[in-house]
Design a protein around this motif. Structure first.
Motif, short mmCIF file in Angstrom:
data_model
loop_
_atom_site.label_atom_id
_atom_site.label_comp_id
_atom_site.label_asym_id
_atom_site.label_seq_id
_atom_site.Cartn_x
_atom_site.Cartn_y
_atom_site.Cartn_z
N ASN A 16 -9.47 -29.66 22.36
CA ASN A 16 -10.52 -28.78 21.87
C ASN A 16 -9.96 -27.43 21.44
O ASN A 16 -10.45 -26.80 20.50
N GLY A 17 -8.95 -26.95 22.17
CA GLY A 17 -8.30 -25.71 21.74
C GLY A 17 -7.63 -25.86 20.39
O GLY A 17 -7.73 -24.97 19.54
N LEU A 18 -6.95 -26.99 20.20
CA LEU A 18 -6.33 -27.26 18.91
C LEU A 18 -7.38 -27.37 17.81
O LEU A 18 -7.13 -26.96 16.66
N MET A 19 -8.55 -27.88 18.14
CA MET A 19 -9.63 -27.96 17.16
C MET A 19 -10.08 -26.55 16.77
O MET A 19 -10.30 -26.27 15.58
N LEU A 20 -10.17 -25.66 17.75
CA LEU A 20 -10.64 -24.31 17.46
C LEU A 20 -9.67 -23.52 16.59
O LEU A 20 -10.10 -22.68 15.80
N ILE A 21 -8.38 -23.79 16.72
CA ILE A 21 -7.43 -23.06 15.87
C ILE A 21 -7.14 -23.82 14.58
O ILE A 21 -6.26 -23.42 13.81
N GLY A 22 -7.86 -24.90 14.35
CA GLY A 22 -7.80 -25.57 13.06
C GLY A 22 -6.74 -26.65 12.92
O GLY A 22 -6.47 -27.10 11.81
N LEU A 23 -6.12 -27.10 14.02
CA LEU A 23 -5.07 -28.11 13.92
C LEU A 23 -5.59 -29.54 14.08
O LEU A 23 -4.91 -30.49 13.69
N ARG A 136 -20.28 -15.13 17.55
CA ARG A 136 -19.14 -14.23 17.39
C ARG A 136 -17.94 -15.01 16.83
O ARG A 136 -17.00 -15.34 17.55
N GLU A 137 -17.99 -15.29 15.56
CA GLU A 137 -16.96 -16.13 14.94
C GLU A 137 -15.58 -15.49 14.98
O GLU A 137 -14.56 -16.18 14.91
N SER A 138 -15.51 -14.17 15.13
CA SER A 138 -14.21 -13.50 15.19
C SER A 138 -13.43 -13.90 16.43
O SER A 138 -12.21 -13.69 16.50
N TRP A 145 -6.93 -20.41 21.52
CA TRP A 145 -5.67 -20.23 22.24
C TRP A 145 -5.89 -20.16 23.74
O TRP A 145 -5.12 -20.75 24.53
N PHE A 146 -6.94 -19.47 24.18
CA PHE A 146 -7.20 -19.39 25.63
C PHE A 146 -7.54 -20.78 26.17
O PHE A 146 -7.14 -21.14 27.28
N THR A 147 -8.27 -21.57 25.39
CA THR A 147 -8.58 -22.95 25.80
C THR A 147 -7.30 -23.76 25.99
O THR A 147 -7.17 -24.52 26.96
N SER A 201 -12.17 -22.33 12.08
CA SER A 201 -13.19 -23.28 12.50
C SER A 201 -14.56 -22.63 12.41
O SER A 201 -14.71 -21.45 12.71
N SER A 202 -15.53 -23.39 12.01
CA SER A 202 -16.89 -22.88 11.97
C SER A 202 -17.48 -22.93 13.37
O SER A 202 -16.95 -23.58 14.25
N PRO A 203 -18.62 -22.24 13.62
CA PRO A 203 -19.26 -22.36 14.92
C PRO A 203 -19.58 -23.80 15.26
O PRO A 203 -19.58 -24.18 16.43
N HIS A 204 -19.88 -24.62 14.25
CA HIS A 204 -20.17 -26.03 14.51
C HIS A 204 -18.92 -26.72 15.07
O HIS A 204 -19.01 -27.52 15.99
#
Length: 212
Positions: A16-23, A136-138, A145-147, A201-204
């Motif tokens: 899920n962390g990799l998903m959030l950073i777009g990988l 807070r998309e920023s 990364w924290f994930t 990544s979008s909020p979705h």
């Protein structure tokens, strides 16, 4: 918390962390979220059925549902067009519960290491609330990364100590985990300032989350 379940918490948080950073694409991450989410709903149910009203057993199983439902929610968001606001506010509820469970680990259970781990999960889920519930998309990249860091600090590493029978809990180790978690949070926000080189990544797609 089961050592095997904790190992897979590390795995799903890492993905899920990799998903959030777009990988990792959201739909690809959804598969593991469904697997781990189902495991963390079915297994606690079996434990509760067999608990014979034993309060320590019930207490140990209750927290697993918080994360099991989170992972299933993430999986559903990634394969549908449903918005992530509901998951964001649910994450606030999970964060509050994690604070209580963390405090009880210190006072009732006498396990300061898992007390710190639960409080670290509370911080992570609060970031999910800010990201998804408040939009807070920023914070997307920093949260990702924290994930990733938390996946190993609170999941993979303690799971292997438990699996090998070498897990210990005391104040000194709790301080060590606290320092590691604080350093991970600082590093995550530092990396978050650098932007998202692999696509934001979008909020979705930001519906990533932890534990068992």
């Amino acid at each position: 918390m089961s050592s095997v379940g904790l190992l897979y918490v590390g795995a799903v948080l890492f993905i899920n962390g990799l998903m959030l950073i777009g990988l990792v694409p959201g739909r690809s991450a959804a598969i593991l979220n469904f697997f781990v989410g189902t495991m963390q709903v079915v297994f606690p149910t079996i434990i509760l059925i067999q608990s014979n009203n034993d309060l320590p057993t019930i207490f140990g199983a209750a927290g697993l549902y918080l994360f099991g439902f989170t992972y299933l929610y993430v999986g559903i968001l990634q394969v549908t067009d449903v918005g992530g606001e509901g998951l964001g506010w649910f994450s606030l509820f999970v964060a509050a519960c994690a604070v209580v469970i963390g405090a009880l680990q210190f006072t009732l259970v006498g396990d300061p290491v898992f007390g710190v781990i639960w409080l670290t999960w509370a911080v992570l889920w609060f970031l999910f609330f800010l990201l998804l519930g408040l939009g807070r998309e920023s914070l997307t990249y920093a949260t990702g990364w924290f994930t990733i860091f938390v996946a190993h600090i609170t999941g993979t590493i303690p799971a292997f100590f438990l699996l090998t029978g070498r897990f210990e809990t005391n104040a000194e180790l709790a301080v060590l985990v606290t320092v590691a978690a604080a350093a991970a949070l600082a590093a995550a926000f530092f990396l978050g300032r650098r932007g998202v080189p692999h696509g934001k990544s979008s909020p979705h797609e930001s519906a990533a989350v932890s534990p068992a």
